[in-house]
Design a protein around this motif. Structure first.
Motif, PDB file in Angstrom:
ATOM      1  N   GLU A  38       1.013  -1.135  -0.018  1.00  0.00           N
ATOM      2  CA  GLU A  38       0.033  -0.003   0.044  1.00  0.00           C
ATOM      3  C   GLU A  38       0.660   1.099  -0.165  1.00  0.00           C
ATOM      4  O   GLU A  38       0.801   2.327  -0.749  1.00  0.00           O
ATOM      5  CB  GLU A  38      -0.795  -0.059   1.319  1.00  0.00           C
ATOM      6  N   HIS A  39       1.892   1.394   0.751  1.00  0.00           N
ATOM      7  CA  HIS A  39       2.604   2.303   0.706  1.00  0.00           C
ATOM      8  C   HIS A  39       3.578   2.605  -0.555  1.00  0.00           C
ATOM      9  O   HIS A  39       3.770   3.764  -0.970  1.00  0.00           O
ATOM     10  CB  HIS A  39       4.042   1.941   1.860  1.00  0.00           C
ATOM     11  N   LEU A  40       3.865   1.529  -1.146  1.00  0.00           N
ATOM     12  CA  LEU A  40       4.849   1.538  -2.311  1.00  0.00           C
ATOM     13  C   LEU A  40       3.695   2.253  -3.340  1.00  0.00           C
ATOM     14  O   LEU A  40       4.090   2.710  -4.307  1.00  0.00           O
ATOM     15  CB  LEU A  40       4.963   0.321  -2.730  1.00  0.00           C
ATOM     16  N   VAL A  44       9.333   7.925 -14.874  1.00  0.00           N
ATOM     17  CA  VAL A  44       9.471   8.320 -13.309  1.00  0.00           C
ATOM     18  C   VAL A  44       9.228   7.145 -12.193  1.00  0.00           C
ATOM     19  O   VAL A  44       9.960   6.890 -11.231  1.00  0.00           O
ATOM     20  CB  VAL A  44       8.335   9.375 -13.159  1.00  0.00           C
ATOM     21  N   LYS A  45       8.291   6.363 -12.642  1.00  0.00           N
ATOM     22  CA  LYS A  45       8.121   5.293 -11.920  1.00  0.00           C
ATOM     23  C   LYS A  45       9.501   4.227 -11.836  1.00  0.00           C
ATOM     24  O   LYS A  45       9.720   4.002 -10.708  1.00  0.00           O
ATOM     25  CB  LYS A  45       6.930   4.271 -12.389  1.00  0.00           C
ATOM     26  N   ALA A  46       9.960   4.195 -13.120  1.00  0.00           N
ATOM     27  CA  ALA A  46      11.156   3.184 -13.277  1.00  0.00           C
ATOM     28  C   ALA A  46      12.358   3.698 -12.402  1.00  0.00           C
ATOM     29  O   ALA A  46      13.286   2.918 -11.782  1.00  0.00           O
ATOM     30  CB  ALA A  46      11.539   3.117 -14.505  1.00  0.00           C
ATOM     31  N   TYR A 106       6.978  -4.425  -9.410  1.00  0.00           N
ATOM     32  CA  TYR A 106       6.394  -2.998  -9.953  1.00  0.00           C
ATOM     33  C   TYR A 106       7.627  -2.975 -11.041  1.00  0.00           C
ATOM     34  O   TYR A 106       7.220  -2.433 -12.264  1.00  0.00           O
ATOM     35  CB  TYR A 106       6.596  -2.068  -9.101  1.00  0.00           C
ATOM     36  N   PHE A 107       8.611  -3.353 -10.917  1.00  0.00           N
ATOM     37  CA  PHE A 107       9.899  -2.991 -11.731  1.00  0.00           C
ATOM     38  C   PHE A 107       9.889  -3.875 -13.162  1.00  0.00           C
ATOM     39  O   PHE A 107      10.230  -3.675 -14.062  1.00  0.00           O
ATOM     40  CB  PHE A 107      11.209  -3.089 -11.116  1.00  0.00           C
ATOM     41  N   SER A 108       9.522  -5.160 -12.663  1.00  0.00           N
ATOM     42  CA  SER A 108       9.617  -5.992 -13.978  1.00  0.00           C
ATOM     43  C   SER A 108       8.900  -5.698 -15.001  1.00  0.00           C
ATOM     44  O   SER A 108       9.343  -5.946 -16.288  1.00  0.00           O
ATOM     45  CB  SER A 108       9.217  -7.620 -13.392  1.00  0.00           C
ATOM     46  N   PRO A 109       7.682  -5.616 -14.798  1.00  0.00           N
ATOM     47  CA  PRO A 109       6.952  -5.078 -16.316  1.00  0.00           C
ATOM     48  C   PRO A 109       7.433  -4.034 -16.898  1.00  0.00           C
ATOM     49  O   PRO A 109       7.504  -3.744 -18.252  1.00  0.00           O
ATOM     50  CB  PRO A 109       5.504  -4.936 -15.651  1.00  0.00           C
TER      51      PRO A 109
END
Length: 1308
Positions: free
Chosen positions: A66-68, A274-276, A324-327
């Protein structure tokens, strides 16, 4: 590999811990407070600051997701601009080439619709998106440096096969091939581009300007005041000629050279970026921060030595990040911008690749925490990005960029699981990984920094007018010596930097050839072997398909790196197993060529096609090699059956293939070399003419039923190659002649075989091509030297000429400065001493392989032709291409190698086991070239005497029904320097002209071989049948060649006399000159025979001697009469001096005839001279005037008729004192006086003969023979000549059983 669109079919690995039992277990890993501190340290806010402990939420693994989510959602709403339409742009968000309607001509477009290859005269294509406002940029990766026009066009532009981008009013283009800009008219602009450059195309629709950059350097504004306003929008567009290719980057990948203020046509994925970057930051935090459980605190760790070490807290934290990083890591833009940049930064600290285990740890994490299809896609995109970055990086003095990308490639390939996946599915299937072994040559020396690296230039200036390096080496001045040494030091500095890159490239191949990494399946080497074989098959089988062929400049580099890696493993195996051979003794054993373990595709064998050899030599295979051929393989298959099988296999493949795979080119898609070596093959064929008529190329796949061998190669295992427990693997079927000694690992033998094949495919051709730069330096050096001489001779009063000469001097000097630096690069990368040693090693490998194969007798026929070709070509390369820089004489064992190659040529040019006409011709040409040079001729003389005599016997075989011109040329070269007036290198009348190529074998100084001449004389004397058959064939060919020559010059003269303007066909002129040259060389062989073994003509106890002498006299008289007649056809054509007929002149043919006559009439015993004189005078064509012509004597009537033309000079041997000795001239004088006296006596004693008593065939001699059984009559000369070729009577066609002397009865 799963296609990108199928991602929804996979369930994600979920590491969320939610159940109560799990909570207890997780919090037991570390205490709750320490875990909270750790997670807050890892997952910081966007600004990097952490709230005070009192205000921050307590984090556990239960609420971490949730925090992530909340952290990653920050700023997303403002950043996500994908759904917003950018102002000033129209078209789809993803910009590609318009393959549906926006093209003209024939084009091949890559699967990703970003790479294109021209397939017609001048094809054009535009993008799917246009712009009408703002500042925009896109990049073009230049893959070939030919004719292309790149820029912008509007929708209204109409292109065709002659007019492209820049040739219509509203289109604008830059052409780096011709260094011009185009907008209906054209002017000079920019710099020349080269393969590996990147062109940036910029348009400013606010100011109305268009500009271009080359490798990030602005070329200035190309166009201003371009048309703008309502309805005016500009598309990126290109026009390119046949075979040219590029790849576009509209923004699907990070721009290599972004320009401030300009936007790419395709927006970057900002939200994902940004996310990556955030997730990468979290990953870095995990690596930086360690947990000290005993002390209960967080500690900073050395990132370079970070290891997972099975810590559950760290592992679960990483699992959340990778969730989250893999996709994101499946997207090309993010892989290149985020992942590749991060991995490169790890290596930036310097040191060996092994000093950075963090990359190996990260790859372990990826395989552990990512779905398999995600790892596959990520690795594929990473290698694509690395290859693209390596290929399109500019050359800088230290090659730092290339080294940087190669180091990361090595780091990735060091990871075993990643290496095997990439080798099995990517390196040869999706990528063109051979690019990694290529070092591109800079066209623009200044940008490559070679001026700083080689500040002082130098070039050799000791050249003769013929362009050959002068043997008389003048003492170089002190200044020249200093310049040369400074230049050599600069070349050494460059060499050291390039050797660093080459060392890294060899490291990559050592990883791919590793055969000890058997963890999790087959070792890398055996995967590489099968892929390498398929790579060779594509290049051997698709000679006309340029999109599949590997460019030869890549092949050259790949070959040298592969040799280095192969020899490393070969000698490594020798160190472990002393009984094996070292790489210096390497060869390919003959059983590889017939046991079916190695696929040679459809390459020609020495004995013909493999299917034919299997039928004809199956008994020999069984007896000698214990190899039995499957009877099913011997059944002939018709072409119709093959076609049906191919069609059914293809249709079956398509029916089984999923539609998603078809849409993106499918798993069988192969990459195209020309457009982009990193993308899928150009399997979309675009044609405005006949789309429906174009069948898609059938890919080389395992589904083809008939190519059983291709299947077996792809399915081979390590055991099939190396063998085990009595199975010999590749060495199955050892013949008894082959020693029972282990050579090396079997897999290395197959690599060696592939290297030899590679050299044959395109490496030799490329080595010859690059010599052109050295030739340019020589030409400019001669021009500069000539200009400087003119300046020194120029009168002071002619200042205008002096200034022009100074300008020329400056131009030549600048060009030489540029070329000498470029030549330094080429000499280091292609013609260095190490590269020369590689080619020499390959030559020795081929020689040993041929020698071993030759010992197997009939099985030698199975050897592929290319082994003989490579043996000949590699020697030619060492002699002609490497010689300016390195001397072949310095190579170890040079003399022995030369002799062994000579023995191969001498033995096999007439070997009955070799059936291919091309390879037989090549062997003959190689032998002909061999005997032109003193050092190689001496090698021929050093081979065993038995082989020398056998060679000469084969050379003296009758000329009928075989290619005889080269054989004759060899005999002529063995004689040149011994014949009458035959000591010249170039004909006297051609001395003032510059030869096209002074290094041609025909322009070498005479180097006769008395040893081989002696063998020839012995053979002609001892073999009673050999001499008549050989000489009869020579005389037949001389009759044909000279008759053809006379017929052709008649046609040429008639064409020249026509009043209307006309041109003689250059091919006809060339054939005419060839017939003349053949006539001269045949006459020289006759001169050689008459000199070495005169008894063949003059000893009438030998059968056919009198006949041969009569035939010889008849032909000599015909030649003399045609060439020496006053104001004749020959004279007129020679005086025309037509281009192509330069070699046609009086001197070469008349001195050859004179040499024969002198030997028969002067340099012989009294009896021989009498016989020769009698036969010569008895010939009805004999004219004493022809002999007088040789010494410049003319008849009084001819002189009177030619009185007005007093300026015309008559031919005379006396004018060629530099070529003909006084002794030789004295012999001609003696011959003339002898013939004059004898002809007077003959005229006085000859009785008139009635016509009834003359031979009805020639009407020249009295009847002297009667035939059995038909009783027809003729002279002996006619019937003897006829019986050499035919046994039927002239008149009644009855078979002649005998010939009796005929004397006319006295009563009649």
């Amino acid at each position: 590999m799963t296609s990108r669109g199928a991602g929804t079919a996979f369930s994600r690995k979920n590491y969320r811990l939610s159940t109560e039992p799990e909570k207890a277990r997780v919090t037991g890993i570390v205490n709750s407070r320490l875990l909270n501190d750790y997670l807050h340290r890892v997952f910081t806010n966007a600004d990097g600051n952490q709230p005070a402990a009192a205000y921050r939420k307590h984090l556990t693994f239960q609420n971490l997701q949730e925090h992530l989510d909340r952290l990653l959602a920050e700023e997303n709403s403002s950043e996500d601009s994908r759904d917003q339409v950018a102002e000033g742009r129209l078209g789809p968000f993803t910009v590609v080439l318009d393959h549906t309607s926006g093209f003209e001509g024939l084009l091949l477009v890559d699967d990703d619709l970003l790479g294109v290859i021209g397939h017609s005269n001048f094809g054009s294509i535009r993008a799917t998106t246009c712009v009408y406002k703002g500042k925009w940029i896109y990049e073009v990766l230049i893959s070939s440096q030919g004719l292309m026009q790149i820029g912008w066009c509007t929708l209204n532009c109409r292109f065709n096969q002659e007019e492209g981008v820049g040739d219509t009013p509203d289109s604008y283009a830059y052409d780096g091939n011709r260094v011009r800009k185009w907008n209906v008219t054209t002017t000079n602009y920019g710099k020349s581009w080269a393969a590996g450059d990147i062109v940036s195309c910029l348009i400013d629709l606010d100011e109305g300007t268009i500009a271009f950059c080359l490798n990030g350097i602005s070329l200035g504004t190309a166009f201003d005041n371009i048309t703008r306003g309502a309805g005016m929008a500009y598309f990126p567009a290109i026009s390119l000629s046949f075979k040219e290719s590029v790849a576009f980057n509209f923004g699907s990948r990070p721009l290599r050279y972004p320009v401030e203020g300009y936007r790419p046509l395709q927006d970057p994925p900002v939200a994902d970026l940004v996310k990556a970057h955030k997730l990468l930051g979290y990953l870095k935090n995990v690596i930086h921060i360690g947990i000290d459980v005993t002390e209960g605190k967080l500690v900073e760790k050395d990132t370079s030595m970070w290891q997972l070490q099975g810590e559950p807290t760290v592992l679960i934290t990483l699992a959340h990040i990778f969730n989250y990083f893999s996709p994101l890591m499946c997207k090309v833009y993010l892989v290149e911008d985020v992942l590749m940049t991060f991995l490169l930064s790890i290596l930036e600290r310097g040191g060996a690749v092994e000093a950075h285990p963090l990359i190996q740890q990260l790859l372990d994490l990826m395989w552990l925490l990512m779905e398999e299809y995600e790892v596959h896609e990520c690795l594929k995109q990473l290698l694509m990005s690395l290859l693209r970055a390596y290929r399109f990086s500019p050359i800088i003095p230290d090659l730092g960029l290339q080294i940087h990308y190669l180091r990361l490639t090595i780091a990735v390939l060091k990871h075993e699981k990643s290496r095997k996946y990439l080798l099995s599915n990517v390196l040869f299937d999706v990528l063109r990984s051979v690019v990694f072994f290529y070092i591109k040559s800079p066209l623009r020396v200044e940008e490559a920094g070679l001026q700083e690296l080689i500040p002082t230039t130098w070039w050799p200036n000791r050249f003769t007018k013929e362009g050959k390096e002068s043997k008389e080496v003048k003492e170089e001045s002190a200044e020249e010596r200093l310049r040369r040494r400074a230049y050599e030091r600069g070349c050494q500095r460059l060499k050291k930097r390039i050797e660093v890159v080459e060392g890294l490239q060899v490291q990559i191949l050592k990883l791919l050839l590793n055969n000890k990494d058997r963890g999790g399946g087959e070792a890398s080497r055996y995967i590489f072997l099968n892929k390498f074989r398929k790579f060779l098959q594509e290049n051997a089988s698709n000679r006309g398909n340029l999109t599949v062929l590997c460019p030869p400049e890549y092949m050259v580099c790949f070959l040298h790196r592969l040799i280095a890696a192969l020899r490393f493993f070969w000698d490594g195996h020798k160190a472990k197993t002393p009984a094996t051979l070292s790489s210096e003794e390497a060869y390919v054993p003959p059983q590889l060529f017939y046991n079916g373990k190695v696929d040679y595709f459809d390459l020609q064998r020495l004995g013909g096609l493999l299917s034919h050899l299997k039928k004809t030599l199956k008994d020999d295979l069984a007896a000698k090699a214990n190899v039995l051929i499957d009877p099913a393989e011997l059944q002939a298959v018709t072409m119709d059956d093959l076609d049906e099988d191919e069609e059914s296999a293809t249709s079956a493949a398509q029916s089984q293939r999923p539609s998603a795979a078809l849409a993106i080119g499918g798993a069988l898609a192969r990459p195209g070399w020309l457009s982009s070596p990193t993308l899928g093959r150009a399997n979309r064929f675009l044609s405005t003419a006949a789309v429906s008529l174009m069948n898609p190329r059938r890919p080389l796949g395992t589904l083809e039923k008939i190519k059983v061998r291709t299947l077996s190669v792809e399915q081979r295992t390590e055991e099939d190659i190396e063998g085990s427990h009595g199975n010999e693997g590749l060495l199955l079927g050892r013949p008894p002649e082959e020693p029972d000694q282990p050579i090396t690992e079997n897999s290395l033998l197959e690599v060696l075989d592939g290297i030899v094949m590679m050299y044959n495919l395109s490496v030799h051709q490329q080595l010859g091509k690059m010599v052109g730069v050295s030739d340019d330096v020589n030409e400019y050096a001669m021009a500069l030297k000539d200009t400087e001489e003119k300046i020194s001779r120029c009168p002071k009063r002619r200042r205008d000429i002096h200034e022009e000469l100074l300008k020329s001097q400056k131009v030549f000097s600048e060009k030489l400065n540029h070329l000498s630096r470029r030549l330094a690069w080429i000499n280091v990368t292609i013609y260095s001493k190490e590269k020369m040693q590689d080619v020499y090693w390959l030559l020795r490998v081929c020689i040993r392989t041929i020698e071993h194969g030759d010992r197997t007798g009939s099985l030698f026929a199975f050897m592929p032709e290319f082994y003989l070709s490579v043996a000949m070509n590699s020697y030619s390369a060492l002699k002609n291409y490497f010689s300016p820089v390195n001397s072949m004489e310095e190579l170890p064992g040079y003399e022995e190698t030369l002799m062994r190659l000579a023995a191969i040529l001498a033995k096999h040019f007439a070997d009955s086991r070799i059936v291919g006409t091309d390879i037989r011709d090549s062997l003959m040409q190689a032998l002909a070239s061999y005997v032109c040079y003193p050092h190689s001729l001496r090698a021929v003389e050093r081979i065993p005497e038995e082989q020398r005599i056998s060679m000469m016997k084969n050379l003296l075989a009758p000329y009928e029904q075989r290619p005889w011109a080269q054989t004759n040329w060899i005999l002529v070269r063995l004689w040149r320097g011994c014949g009458f007036g035959y000591r010249y290198t170039r004909l006297p009348h051609l001395l003032k002209t510059k030869p096209e190529d002074a290094s041609l074998p025909s322009l070498q100084k005479p180097c006769p071989s008395t040893l081989l001449q002696r063998h020839m004389a012995d053979l002609l004397r001892s073999d009673r049948d050999l001499a008549p058959s050989f000489l009869n064939s020579v005389l037949n060919q001389l009759n044909w060649a000279f008759s053809e020559f006379i017929g052709m010059i008649q046609e040429i003269q008639q064409a020249a006399e026509r009043l209307e303007r006309n041109f003689v066909d250059s091919r006809q002129l060339k054939v005419c000159a060839t017939c003349f040259d053949l006539s001269v060389s045949l006459l020289r062989v006759l001169e050689m025979t008459v000199t070495l073994a005169p008894e063949i003509f003059l000893d009438w106890n030998r059968p056919s001697s009198e006949l041969l002498l009569r035939r010889l006299a008849q032909l000599l008289n015909q030649v003399l009469n045609r060439v020496t007649a006053e104001r004749n056809l020959f004279d007129r054509v020679v005086n025309l001096r037509l281009p192509g007929l330069e070699s046609v002149d009086h001197y070469p043919i008349l001195v050859a005839v004179t040499g024969i006559l002198v030997r028969l009439l002067v340099d012989t015993d009294v009896q021989g001279a009498e016989r020769a004189t009698a036969v010569l005078l008895a010939d009805p064509c004999f004219q004493l005037r022809s002999i007088q012509y040789l010494l410049g004597h003319t008849e009084p009537s001819a002189l009177a008729a030619a009185a007005p033309a007093t300026d015309k000079r008559h031919f005379s041997l006396h004018t060629y004192t530099e070529y003909i000795s006084a002794e030789e001239l004295a012999k001609v004088d003696k011959m003339l006086s002898h013939l004059s006296e004898e002809s007077k006596q003959a005229a006085a004693t000859t009785l008139p003969t009635s016509e009834e008593d003359l031979c009805p065939i020639c009407y020249a001699h009295p009847i002297s023979a009667i035939f059995r059984p038909c009783s027809h009559k003729s002279c002996k000369a006619c019937i003897n000549q006829h019986l050499m070729n035919n046994k039927d009577c002239f008149f009644c066609k009855a078979t002649i059983t005998g010939v009796d002397d005929f004397t006319k009865p006295a009563s009649s």
